[in-house]
Motif scaffolding. Structure first.
Motif, PDB file in Angstrom:
ATOM      1  N   THR A  83       0.808  -1.217   0.000  1.00 52.23           N
ATOM      2  CA  THR A  83       0.000   0.000   0.000  1.00 52.23           C
ATOM      3  C   THR A  83       0.842   1.269   0.000  1.00 52.23           C
ATOM      4  OG1 THR A  83      -0.145  -0.094   2.424  1.00 52.23           O
ATOM      5  CG2 THR A  83      -1.926  -1.118   1.173  1.00 52.23           C
ATOM      6  N   GLY A  84       2.122   1.153   0.311  1.00 51.92           N
ATOM      7  CA  GLY A  84       2.967   2.340   0.398  1.00 51.92           C
ATOM      8  C   GLY A  84       3.771   2.641  -0.839  1.00 51.92           C
ATOM      9  N   GLN A  85       3.611   1.827  -1.895  1.00 51.85           N
ATOM     10  CA  GLN A  85       4.405   1.997  -3.105  1.00 51.85           C
ATOM     11  C   GLN A  85       3.613   2.703  -4.199  1.00 51.85           C
ATOM     12  OE1 GLN A  85       7.768   0.868  -3.247  1.00 51.85           O
ATOM     13  NE2 GLN A  85       7.282   0.732  -1.065  1.00 51.85           N
ATOM     14  N   GLU A  86       4.330   3.418  -5.047  1.00 55.49           N
ATOM     15  CA  GLU A  86       3.708   4.002  -6.234  1.00 55.49           C
ATOM     16  C   GLU A  86       3.356   2.876  -7.227  1.00 55.49           C
ATOM     17  OE1 GLU A  86       2.788   7.088  -6.835  1.00 55.49           O
ATOM     18  OE2 GLU A  86       3.493   7.685  -4.825  1.00 55.49           O
ATOM     19  N   PRO A  87       2.237   3.004  -7.945  1.00 56.60           N
ATOM     20  CA  PRO A  87       1.837   1.941  -8.881  1.00 56.60           C
ATOM     21  C   PRO A  87       2.934   1.566  -9.875  1.00 56.60           C
ATOM     22  CG  PRO A  87       0.032   3.470  -8.584  1.00 56.60           C
ATOM     23  CD  PRO A  87       1.220   4.065  -7.868  1.00 56.60           C
ATOM     24  N   GLU A  88       3.647   2.554 -10.410  1.00 55.11           N
ATOM     25  CA  GLU A  88       4.699   2.242 -11.384  1.00 55.11           C
ATOM     26  C   GLU A  88       5.821   1.433 -10.746  1.00 55.11           C
ATOM     27  OE1 GLU A  88       3.495   5.205 -10.726  1.00 55.11           O
ATOM     28  OE2 GLU A  88       2.383   5.754 -12.547  1.00 55.11           O
ATOM     29  N   ALA A  89       6.147   1.742  -9.506  1.00 53.85           N
ATOM     30  CA  ALA A  89       7.188   0.986  -8.813  1.00 53.85           C
ATOM     31  C   ALA A  89       6.745  -0.450  -8.570  1.00 53.85           C
ATOM     32  CB  ALA A  89       7.536   1.670  -7.484  1.00 53.85           C
ATOM     33  N   LEU A  90       5.468  -0.644  -8.250  1.00 60.95           N
ATOM     34  CA  LEU A  90       4.946  -2.001  -8.065  1.00 60.95           C
ATOM     35  C   LEU A  90       5.037  -2.799  -9.357  1.00 60.95           C
ATOM     36  CD1 LEU A  90       1.742  -1.331  -5.923  1.00 60.95           C
ATOM     37  CD2 LEU A  90       3.867  -2.418  -5.163  1.00 60.95           C
ATOM     38  N   GLU A  91       4.685  -2.171 -10.467  1.00 55.68           N
ATOM     39  CA  GLU A  91       4.738  -2.873 -11.751  1.00 55.68           C
ATOM     40  C   GLU A  91       6.167  -3.275 -12.096  1.00 55.68           C
ATOM     41  OE1 GLU A  91       2.941  -0.219 -14.481  1.00 55.68           O
ATOM     42  OE2 GLU A  91       0.910  -0.442 -13.663  1.00 55.68           O
ATOM     43  N   ARG A  92       7.114  -2.355 -11.897  1.00 52.99           N
ATOM     44  CA  ARG A  92       8.510  -2.666 -12.205  1.00 52.99           C
ATOM     45  C   ARG A  92       9.022  -3.803 -11.336  1.00 52.99           C
ATOM     46  NH1 ARG A  92       8.999   3.037 -12.324  1.00 52.99           N
ATOM     47  NH2 ARG A  92       9.904   2.994 -10.230  1.00 52.99           N
ATOM     48  N   HIS A  93       8.693  -3.749 -10.066  1.00 53.11           N
ATOM     49  CA  HIS A  93       9.184  -4.783  -9.159  1.00 53.11           C
ATOM     50  C   HIS A  93       8.587  -6.150  -9.517  1.00 53.11           C
ATOM     51  CE1 HIS A  93      10.932  -6.334  -5.451  1.00 53.11           C
ATOM     52  NE2 HIS A  93       9.792  -6.959  -5.232  1.00 53.11           N
ATOM     53  N   TYR A  94       7.323  -6.172  -9.851  1.00 55.88           N
ATOM     54  CA  TYR A  94       6.674  -7.434 -10.208  1.00 55.88           C
ATOM     55  C   TYR A  94       7.333  -8.052 -11.439  1.00 55.88           C
ATOM     56  CZ  TYR A  94       2.904 -10.784 -11.079  1.00 55.88           C
ATOM     57  OH  TYR A  94       2.180 -11.942 -11.268  1.00 55.88           O
ATOM     58  N   VAL A  95       7.536  -7.240 -12.466  1.00 55.67           N
ATOM     59  CA  VAL A  95       8.164  -7.746 -13.694  1.00 55.67           C
ATOM     60  C   VAL A  95       9.568  -8.265 -13.402  1.00 55.67           C
ATOM     61  CG1 VAL A  95       9.059  -7.056 -15.951  1.00 55.67           C
ATOM     62  CG2 VAL A  95       6.772  -6.334 -15.242  1.00 55.67           C
ATOM     63  N   GLU A  96      10.315  -7.520 -12.599  1.00 56.91           N
ATOM     64  CA  GLU A  96      11.680  -7.950 -12.289  1.00 56.91           C
ATOM     65  C   GLU A  96      11.690  -9.274 -11.540  1.00 56.91           C
ATOM     66  OE1 GLU A  96      15.617  -6.546  -9.746  1.00 56.91           O
ATOM     67  OE2 GLU A  96      13.900  -5.205  -9.925  1.00 56.91           O
ATOM     68  N   MET A  97      10.786  -9.456 -10.593  1.00 55.12           N
ATOM     69  CA  MET A  97      10.783 -10.652  -9.777  1.00 55.12           C
ATOM     70  C   MET A  97      10.239 -11.879 -10.516  1.00 55.12           C
ATOM     71  SD  MET A  97      12.168 -10.038  -6.869  1.00 55.12           S
ATOM     72  CE  MET A  97      13.265  -8.909  -7.721  1.00 55.12           C
ATOM     73  N   PHE A  98       9.165 -11.710 -11.254  1.00 53.25           N
ATOM     74  CA  PHE A  98       8.442 -12.873 -11.768  1.00 53.25           C
ATOM     75  C   PHE A  98       8.558 -13.092 -13.272  1.00 53.25           C
ATOM     76  CE2 PHE A  98       5.860 -11.615  -7.957  1.00 53.25           C
ATOM     77  CZ  PHE A  98       6.324 -12.637  -7.147  1.00 53.25           C
ATOM     78  N   ASP A  99       8.916 -12.067 -14.014  1.00 47.22           N
ATOM     79  CA  ASP A  99       9.036 -12.227 -15.465  1.00 47.22           C
ATOM     80  C   ASP A  99      10.479 -12.344 -15.936  1.00 47.22           C
ATOM     81  OD1 ASP A  99       6.310 -12.029 -15.519  1.00 47.22           O
ATOM     82  OD2 ASP A  99       6.256  -9.968 -16.252  1.00 47.22           O
ATOM     83  N   LEU A 100      11.409 -11.781 -15.206  1.00 46.04           N
ATOM     84  CA  LEU A 100      12.798 -11.736 -15.650  1.00 46.04           C
ATOM     85  C   LEU A 100      13.708 -12.696 -14.903  1.00 46.04           C
ATOM     86  CD1 LEU A 100      13.246  -7.868 -16.067  1.00 46.04           C
ATOM     87  CD2 LEU A 100      12.496  -9.554 -17.759  1.00 46.04           C
ATOM     88  N   ARG A 101      13.183 -13.387 -13.895  1.00 47.78           N
ATOM     89  CA  ARG A 101      14.013 -14.307 -13.095  1.00 47.78           C
ATOM     90  C   ARG A 101      13.405 -15.702 -13.156  1.00 47.78           C
ATOM     91  NH1 ARG A 101      16.717 -11.281  -8.104  1.00 47.78           N
ATOM     92  NH2 ARG A 101      16.710  -9.142  -8.905  1.00 47.78           N
ATOM     93  N   ARG A 102      14.160 -16.641 -13.655  1.00 46.22           N
ATOM     94  CA  ARG A 102      13.633 -17.985 -13.832  1.00 46.22           C
ATOM     95  C   ARG A 102      13.427 -18.704 -12.504  1.00 46.22           C
ATOM     96  NH1 ARG A 102      16.695 -20.782 -18.834  1.00 46.22           N
ATOM     97  NH2 ARG A 102      14.822 -22.068 -18.765  1.00 46.22           N
TER      98      ARG A 102
END
Length: 263
Positions: A83-102
């Motif tokens: 709840t404390g993060q900006e939406p764009e930061a959440l999107e970037r973090h999600y992609v980095e964790m789940f889309d770019l790391r096997r």
């Protein structure tokens, strides 16, 4: 009745983007208490698009309404960050964790079957399990995507509904460890989920260590050096698939007249 607000099930969507052990016997009350935990884990592991981020106050209230438990504590730690993060930061973090790391991909059959033909059969088996239970996804995501598996577990109950989670426990442990190593707050959601499963055995721990060291199985017989992914086949998350070669250029014969057909 589930303590989740009525608005939460409407948010559950699927997107494109191990040994099995007998479950412990649960009372009807215990089984009912698992439903909101599983559904919240499913929601919180989905891509944080505009709809999901707009629902953060509702999600936080739902977590706060949960009875005290280790799983509820982990989810509270996550929603505090979420709840404390900006939406764009959440999107970037999600992609980095789940889309770019096997090692933290959310596609569970990859950890058990890797780049082999058995993975296709595992996906088919999951789809058949869903349909046999009377549940049909919207086909927007593969059936082994963790949020999909979690929603099925919430709908079908701790017996057959949670069987895919128990089957892929080692993959879940690997995802949790990878998220912990990356210091990602999503580790709290995986930790909450793992509290609902049987504790890992020594064989589980050894298998996870092997996965960390060697990766999932890889099938090389009959495949070209890059891997062949044709119609109906797919590559593991993060795999480079070279484009198909273009067909040879054919020059049409010369013609004195040309009629252009409809486009």
């Amino acid at each position: 009745m589930s303590p989740l607000p009525a608005t939460i099930p409407a948010l559950v969507r699927t997107r494109v983007r191990a040994a099995v052990r007998r479950p412990a016997r649960l009372t009807p009350e215990e089984s009912e208490a698992r439903i909101p935990l599983l559904r919240l884990c499913s929601l919180l592991l989905q891509y944080p698009d505009a709809e999901l981020t707009a629902a953060r106050p509702v999600l936080t209230a739902a977590v706060e309404a949960l009875p005290s438990s280790p799983a509820a504590g982990h989810l509270a730690a996550f929603t505090t960050w979420f709840t404390g993060q900006e939406p764009e930061a959440l999107e970037r973090h999600y992609v980095e964790m789940f889309d770019l790391r096997r090692k933290s991909s959310l596609y569970l059959t990859y950890y058990l079957h890797g780049d082999t033909r058995r993975r296709g059969m595992a996906l088919l088996t999951l789809n058949q399990r869903y349909r046999a239970a009377g549940w049909d996804t919207d086909a927007g995501e593969l059936p082994d995507h963790l949020p999909v598996v979690l929603e099925f577990a919430a709908l079908a109950g701790p017996g057959g509904g949670e069987a895919p989670l128990r089957q892929h426990r080692r993959g879940l442990e690997l995802i949790h460890r990878a998220l912990t190593d990356a210091d990602s707050p999503y580790r709290h959601v995986l930790a909450a989920l793992l509290t609902l499963l049987p504790p890992p055995t020594e064989a589980d721990r050894a298998a996870v260590a092997q996965l960390l060291a060697e990766g999932p199985p890889n099938e090389e017989v009959g495949l070209d050096p890059y891997g062949s992914y044709g119609d109906g086949e797919f590559a593991p998350p993060g795999t480079f698939v070279p484009p198909a070669p273009a067909p040879p250029t054919r020059v049409p014969p010369a013609s004195t007249s040309r009629t252009e057909g409809p486009r």
